[in-house]
Design a protein around this motif. Structure first.
Motif, PDB file in Angstrom:
ATOM      1  N   LEU A  67       0.816  -1.214   0.000  1.00 27.95           N
ATOM      2  CA  LEU A  67       0.000   0.000   0.000  1.00 27.95           C
ATOM      3  C   LEU A  67       0.850   1.265   0.000  1.00 27.95           C
ATOM      4  CD1 LEU A  67      -2.806  -1.100   2.482  1.00 27.95           C
ATOM      5  CD2 LEU A  67      -3.069  -0.641   0.039  1.00 27.95           C
ATOM      6  N   ALA A  68       2.112   1.127   0.383  1.00 28.40           N
ATOM      7  CA  ALA A  68       3.019   2.275   0.388  1.00 28.40           C
ATOM      8  C   ALA A  68       3.705   2.496  -0.952  1.00 28.40           C
ATOM      9  CB  ALA A  68       4.071   2.099   1.483  1.00 28.40           C
ATOM     10  N   LEU A  69       3.481   1.579  -1.921  1.00 30.21           N
ATOM     11  CA  LEU A  69       4.080   1.760  -3.246  1.00 30.21           C
ATOM     12  C   LEU A  69       3.628   3.087  -3.843  1.00 30.21           C
ATOM     13  CD1 LEU A  69       3.691  -1.846  -4.711  1.00 30.21           C
ATOM     14  CD2 LEU A  69       5.835  -0.695  -4.132  1.00 30.21           C
ATOM     15  N   LYS A  70       4.556   3.848  -4.366  1.00 26.58           N
ATOM     16  CA  LYS A  70       4.261   5.225  -4.757  1.00 26.58           C
ATOM     17  C   LYS A  70       3.344   5.346  -5.963  1.00 26.58           C
ATOM     18  CE  LYS A  70       8.486   5.764  -7.539  1.00 26.58           C
ATOM     19  NZ  LYS A  70       9.733   6.539  -7.702  1.00 26.58           N
ATOM     20  N   CYS A  71       3.238   4.274  -6.797  1.00 25.47           N
ATOM     21  CA  CYS A  71       2.416   4.349  -8.008  1.00 25.47           C
ATOM     22  C   CYS A  71       1.171   3.462  -7.967  1.00 25.47           C
ATOM     23  CB  CYS A  71       3.242   3.961  -9.232  1.00 25.47           C
ATOM     24  SG  CYS A  71       4.589   5.089  -9.613  1.00 25.47           S
ATOM     25  N   ILE A  90      -3.251  -5.263   9.756  1.00 29.52           N
ATOM     26  CA  ILE A  90      -2.842  -4.357   8.676  1.00 29.52           C
ATOM     27  C   ILE A  90      -2.913  -2.905   9.146  1.00 29.52           C
ATOM     28  CG2 ILE A  90      -3.394  -3.519   6.355  1.00 29.52           C
ATOM     29  CD1 ILE A  90      -4.407  -6.367   5.739  1.00 29.52           C
ATOM     30  N   ALA A  91      -3.972  -2.563   9.908  1.00 28.46           N
ATOM     31  CA  ALA A  91      -4.094  -1.206  10.447  1.00 28.46           C
ATOM     32  C   ALA A  91      -2.891  -0.879  11.330  1.00 28.46           C
ATOM     33  CB  ALA A  91      -5.389  -1.073  11.245  1.00 28.46           C
ATOM     34  N   HIS A  92      -2.467  -1.843  12.130  1.00 25.44           N
ATOM     35  CA  HIS A  92      -1.309  -1.645  13.000  1.00 25.44           C
ATOM     36  C   HIS A  92      -0.038  -1.451  12.172  1.00 25.44           C
ATOM     37  CE1 HIS A  92       1.084  -1.992  16.668  1.00 25.44           C
ATOM     38  NE2 HIS A  92       1.882  -2.826  16.017  1.00 25.44           N
ATOM     39  N   ALA A  93       0.113  -2.262  11.126  1.00 26.81           N
ATOM     40  CA  ALA A  93       1.289  -2.145  10.260  1.00 26.81           C
ATOM     41  C   ALA A  93       1.302  -0.813   9.521  1.00 26.81           C
ATOM     42  CB  ALA A  93       1.316  -3.303   9.263  1.00 26.81           C
ATOM     43  N   LEU A  94       0.142  -0.349   9.068  1.00 29.33           N
ATOM     44  CA  LEU A  94       0.054   0.936   8.381  1.00 29.33           C
ATOM     45  C   LEU A  94       0.445   2.080   9.308  1.00 29.33           C
ATOM     46  CD1 LEU A  94      -3.284   0.489   6.384  1.00 29.33           C
ATOM     47  CD2 LEU A  94      -0.979   0.601   5.424  1.00 29.33           C
ATOM     48  N   LYS A  95       0.073   1.946  10.566  1.00 31.40           N
ATOM     49  CA  LYS A  95       0.383   2.994  11.540  1.00 31.40           C
ATOM     50  C   LYS A  95       1.886   3.191  11.686  1.00 31.40           C
ATOM     51  CE  LYS A  95      -0.231   4.187  16.420  1.00 31.40           C
ATOM     52  NZ  LYS A  95      -0.783   3.766  17.718  1.00 31.40           N
ATOM     53  N   HIS A  96       2.648   2.123  11.461  1.00 31.99           N
ATOM     54  CA  HIS A  96       4.093   2.200  11.643  1.00 31.99           C
ATOM     55  C   HIS A  96       4.852   2.408  10.328  1.00 31.99           C
ATOM     56  CE1 HIS A  96       2.834   0.444  15.493  1.00 31.99           C
ATOM     57  NE2 HIS A  96       3.922   1.016  15.963  1.00 31.99           N
ATOM     58  N   SER A  97       4.115   2.685   9.260  1.00 37.24           N
ATOM     59  CA  SER A  97       4.752   2.971   7.984  1.00 37.24           C
ATOM     60  C   SER A  97       5.424   4.337   8.019  1.00 37.24           C
ATOM     61  CB  SER A  97       3.711   2.933   6.860  1.00 37.24           C
ATOM     62  OG  SER A  97       4.261   3.376   5.646  1.00 37.24           O
ATOM     63  N   GLN A  98       6.532   4.466   7.313  1.00 38.09           N
ATOM     64  CA  GLN A  98       7.233   5.741   7.236  1.00 38.09           C
ATOM     65  C   GLN A  98       6.530   6.722   6.304  1.00 38.09           C
ATOM     66  OE1 GLN A  98       9.971   6.530   9.175  1.00 38.09           O
ATOM     67  NE2 GLN A  98       9.392   4.583  10.127  1.00 38.09           N
ATOM     68  N   LYS A  99       5.714   6.184   5.397  1.00 35.44           N
ATOM     69  CA  LYS A  99       4.995   7.026   4.446  1.00 35.44           C
ATOM     70  C   LYS A  99       3.720   7.555   5.092  1.00 35.44           C
ATOM     71  CE  LYS A  99       3.742   7.009  -0.458  1.00 35.44           C
ATOM     72  NZ  LYS A  99       3.450   6.160  -1.636  1.00 35.44           N
ATOM     73  N   ARG A 100       3.169   8.645   4.566  1.00 36.02           N
ATOM     74  CA  ARG A 100       1.993   9.255   5.172  1.00 36.02           C
ATOM     75  C   ARG A 100       0.722   9.093   4.350  1.00 36.02           C
ATOM     76  NH1 ARG A 100       4.579   8.475   8.680  1.00 36.02           N
ATOM     77  NH2 ARG A 100       5.537   9.850  10.234  1.00 36.02           N
ATOM     78  N   THR A 101       0.837   9.046   3.022  1.00 42.63           N
ATOM     79  CA  THR A 101      -0.352   8.877   2.181  1.00 42.63           C
ATOM     80  C   THR A 101      -0.087   7.820   1.123  1.00 42.63           C
ATOM     81  OG1 THR A 101       0.320  10.658   0.693  1.00 42.63           O
ATOM     82  CG2 THR A 101      -1.166  11.241   2.500  1.00 42.63           C
ATOM     83  N   ASN A 148      -2.860   4.229  22.838  1.00 44.89           N
ATOM     84  CA  ASN A 148      -1.910   5.270  22.454  1.00 44.89           C
ATOM     85  C   ASN A 148      -1.831   5.480  20.952  1.00 44.89           C
ATOM     86  OD1 ASN A 148      -1.162   5.586  25.196  1.00 44.89           O
ATOM     87  ND2 ASN A 148       0.209   3.819  25.024  1.00 44.89           N
ATOM     88  N   ASN A 149      -2.962   5.584  20.304  1.00 42.89           N
ATOM     89  CA  ASN A 149      -2.972   5.854  18.872  1.00 42.89           C
ATOM     90  C   ASN A 149      -2.513   7.284  18.611  1.00 42.89           C
ATOM     91  OD1 ASN A 149      -3.634   5.362  16.112  1.00 42.89           O
ATOM     92  ND2 ASN A 149      -5.500   6.544  16.412  1.00 42.89           N
ATOM     93  N   ASP A 150      -1.597   7.456  17.696  1.00 42.70           N
ATOM     94  CA  ASP A 150      -1.070   8.773  17.345  1.00 42.70           C
ATOM     95  C   ASP A 150      -1.499   9.096  15.927  1.00 42.70           C
ATOM     96  OD1 ASP A 150       0.335  11.029  16.693  1.00 42.70           O
ATOM     97  OD2 ASP A 150       2.234  10.333  17.538  1.00 42.70           O
ATOM     98  N   SER A 151      -2.366  10.115  15.767  1.00 42.53           N
ATOM     99  CA  SER A 151      -2.939  10.419  14.459  1.00 42.53           C
ATOM    100  C   SER A 151      -1.914  10.991  13.491  1.00 42.53           C
ATOM    101  CB  SER A 151      -4.102  11.416  14.629  1.00 42.53           C
ATOM    102  OG  SER A 151      -3.637  12.625  15.164  1.00 42.53           O
ATOM    103  N   THR A 152      -0.707  11.337  13.997  1.00 43.33           N
ATOM    104  CA  THR A 152       0.314  11.877  13.108  1.00 43.33           C
ATOM    105  C   THR A 152       1.158  10.780  12.487  1.00 43.33           C
ATOM    106  OG1 THR A 152       1.990  12.117  14.843  1.00 43.33           O
ATOM    107  CG2 THR A 152       0.439  13.934  14.563  1.00 43.33           C
ATOM    108  N   GLN A 153       0.985   9.550  12.917  1.00 40.06           N
ATOM    109  CA  GLN A 153       1.821   8.466  12.449  1.00 40.06           C
ATOM    110  C   GLN A 153       1.160   7.671  11.339  1.00 40.06           C
ATOM    111  OE1 GLN A 153       2.707   6.039  15.830  1.00 40.06           O
ATOM    112  NE2 GLN A 153       4.157   7.490  16.720  1.00 40.06           N
ATOM    113  N   GLY A 154       1.997   7.083  10.479  1.00 46.86           N
ATOM    114  CA  GLY A 154       1.531   6.068   9.546  1.00 46.86           C
ATOM    115  C   GLY A 154       0.888   6.565   8.270  1.00 46.86           C
ATOM    116  N   ILE A 155       0.571   5.582   7.440  1.00 48.70           N
ATOM    117  CA  ILE A 155       0.004   5.848   6.125  1.00 48.70           C
ATOM    118  C   ILE A 155      -1.525   5.801   6.167  1.00 48.70           C
ATOM    119  CG2 ILE A 155       0.043   3.416   5.430  1.00 48.70           C
ATOM    120  CD1 ILE A 155       0.917   4.327   2.660  1.00 48.70           C
TER     121      ILE A 155
END
Length: 199
Positions: A67-71, A90-101, A148-155
């Motif tokens: 899901l983080a693939l740029k294209c 998957i939601a947990h894994a997305l939260k720890h992604s370095q990408k944002r969108t 401890n969900n952080d809305s600034t984190q993840g994709i």
């Protein structure tokens, strides 16, 4: 097993290959192909063995990397045994992604095992600010809540335009979770949710 493909490929169909994504690194390998635009994983075991209590962190991390693939524009996961536990992982894994969108425009989750608990966690794919305080009405046996969900984190899949959830187990409660998340920060144009027990 290794995975080989041309780095210039734009579409890939891996449907009905009896792939259990909790036991293979194929998804992580796919994350190397940044030009990939369309991916079909239908009729494989994305959701693992079928038990909602079975964690599938390898598969979840792989899906997050895809899901983080740029294209990437479309991802089809019809009939993949996906239930609440898989969606939560998957939601947990997305939260720890370095990408944002994500660039994803079309997500196909038809013919899975998505219920109201799954919809709660699916809503976190779109809106990182979704609270981790789940309604008491939700079944705790199928949804373990992290804190401890952080809305600034993840994709987030904030660019999604088409979401297909037909033929699952979603009621009006699950639909409400999705609508709240999608209405806040998403470009969705079409939601397909036929053949669900909306009541």
């Amino acid at each position: 097993d290794g995975f080989t493909s041309s780095s210039s490929s734009h579409s890939l169909d891996l449907s009905a290959n009896r792939i259990s994504f909790g036991r293979t690194n194929i998804l992580s390998e796919l994350s190397k192909y940044q030009s990939l635009r369309h991916l079909k994983l239908s009729s494989n075991l994305v959701g693992g063995s079928g038990s909602l209590m079975t964690r599938n962190t390898t598969g979840a991390t792989g899906i997050a990397s895809v899901l983080a693939l740029k294209c990437l524009e479309s991802l089809c996961m019809q009939n993949c045994n996906i239930g609440a536990r898989c969606v939560q992982d998957i939601a947990h894994a997305l939260k720890h992604s370095q990408k944002r969108t994500s660039s994803l425009l079309f997500l196909d989750l038809r013919r899975n095992k998505l219920d109201d608990s799954a919809c709660y966690f699916l809503s976190q794919w779109f809106n990182r600010s979704t609270s981790d305080d789940m309604s008491r009405e939700q079944d705790a046996a199928t949804a373990t809540i992290t804190n401890n969900n952080d809305s600034t984190q993840g994709i987030r899949l904030s660019n999604l335009k088409n979401l297909a959830l037909d033929d699952n187990k979603i009621t009006h409660k699950g639909l409400s979770h999705l609508i709240d998340a999608l209405a806040e920060d998403c470009m969705l144009k079409r939601l397909s949710i036929s053949m669900n027990p909306l009541g």
